[in-house]
Motif scaffolding. Structure first.
Motif, short mmCIF file in Angstrom:
data_model
loop_
_atom_site.label_atom_id
_atom_site.label_comp_id
_atom_site.label_asym_id
_atom_site.label_seq_id
_atom_site.Cartn_x
_atom_site.Cartn_y
_atom_site.Cartn_z
N ALA A 38 1.10 -0.84 0.26
CA ALA A 38 -0.01 0.21 0.09
C ALA A 38 1.12 1.38 0.36
O ALA A 38 0.19 2.31 -0.94
N SER A 39 2.03 1.11 0.95
CA SER A 39 3.09 2.27 1.14
C SER A 39 3.86 2.89 -0.64
O SER A 39 3.56 4.00 -0.97
N ILE A 59 1.65 1.66 -3.44
CA ILE A 59 1.00 2.36 -4.08
C ILE A 59 0.77 3.70 -3.88
O ILE A 59 0.30 4.42 -4.75
N LEU A 60 0.57 4.03 -2.71
CA LEU A 60 0.57 5.73 -2.88
C LEU A 60 1.87 6.17 -3.34
O LEU A 60 1.01 7.33 -3.81
N LEU A 88 0.71 6.53 -6.73
CA LEU A 88 -0.73 7.61 -6.75
C LEU A 88 -0.09 9.00 -6.53
O LEU A 88 -0.23 10.30 -7.47
N LEU A 138 -5.43 8.49 -0.47
CA LEU A 138 -5.50 7.07 0.67
C LEU A 138 -6.57 5.90 0.18
O LEU A 138 -6.65 4.50 0.11
N THR A 147 -6.19 4.47 -2.76
CA THR A 147 -4.98 3.66 -2.87
C THR A 147 -5.56 2.07 -1.93
O THR A 147 -5.37 1.05 -2.63
N SER A 148 -6.45 1.77 -1.37
CA SER A 148 -7.46 1.28 -0.26
C SER A 148 -8.37 0.49 -1.77
O SER A 148 -7.86 -0.66 -1.75
N VAL A 162 -5.30 -1.17 -3.63
CA VAL A 162 -5.61 -3.08 -3.02
C VAL A 162 -5.64 -3.89 -2.45
O VAL A 162 -5.90 -5.21 -2.73
#
Length: 118
Positions: free
Chosen positions: A36-37, A39-40, A43, A75, A78-79, A82
């Motif tokens: 997630a980090s 991907i964030l 983004l 965020l 990102t959610s 993921v």
């Protein structure tokens, strides 16, 4: 702060905040937090500049506070990317996590930056 250090710091913050907000923010594992980090970070590099540019008028009117909404939206994106292993119960929780992460990143960055120059 270097790229990988920021990824690790954000992953640790995700895990800590998920533990703190158990009912509202879920991270399945440390590996999901690292994913997630990453991907964030992607983004934030690719999508966020366009969102900031498009929302510039409202950001100026709100004296910069609308940037928190953009961070919350990042965020949420990102959610969505993921999947079920990383999710927020509502957009309000995503905003709260964005605020807490911003505060923690500011403190950590100033601490690491100060120690690097000593």
């Amino acid at each position: 702060m270097k790229f990988w250090m920021r990824i690790i710091v954000n992953a640790v913050l995700f895990m800590a905040l998920a533990g703190f907000l158990k009912a509202d923010f879920y991270v399945a594992s440390p590996w999901i937090a690292i994913l997630a980090s990453l991907i964030l970070a992607v983004l934030n590099a690719l999508v966020k500049p366009f969102l900031v540019l498009l929302s510039l008028p409202i950001t100026v009117v709100t004296l910069g506070l609308f940037s928190i909404v953009i961070n919350g939206f990042m965020l949420q994106m990102t959610s969505a990317l993921v999947g079920n292993d990383f999710h927020f119960s509502s957009f309000g929780i995503a905003l709260l996590v964005a605020i807490l992460m911003s505060i923690c990143n500011t403190i950590i960055s100033s601490y690491i930056g100060r120690n690097r120059h000593d």
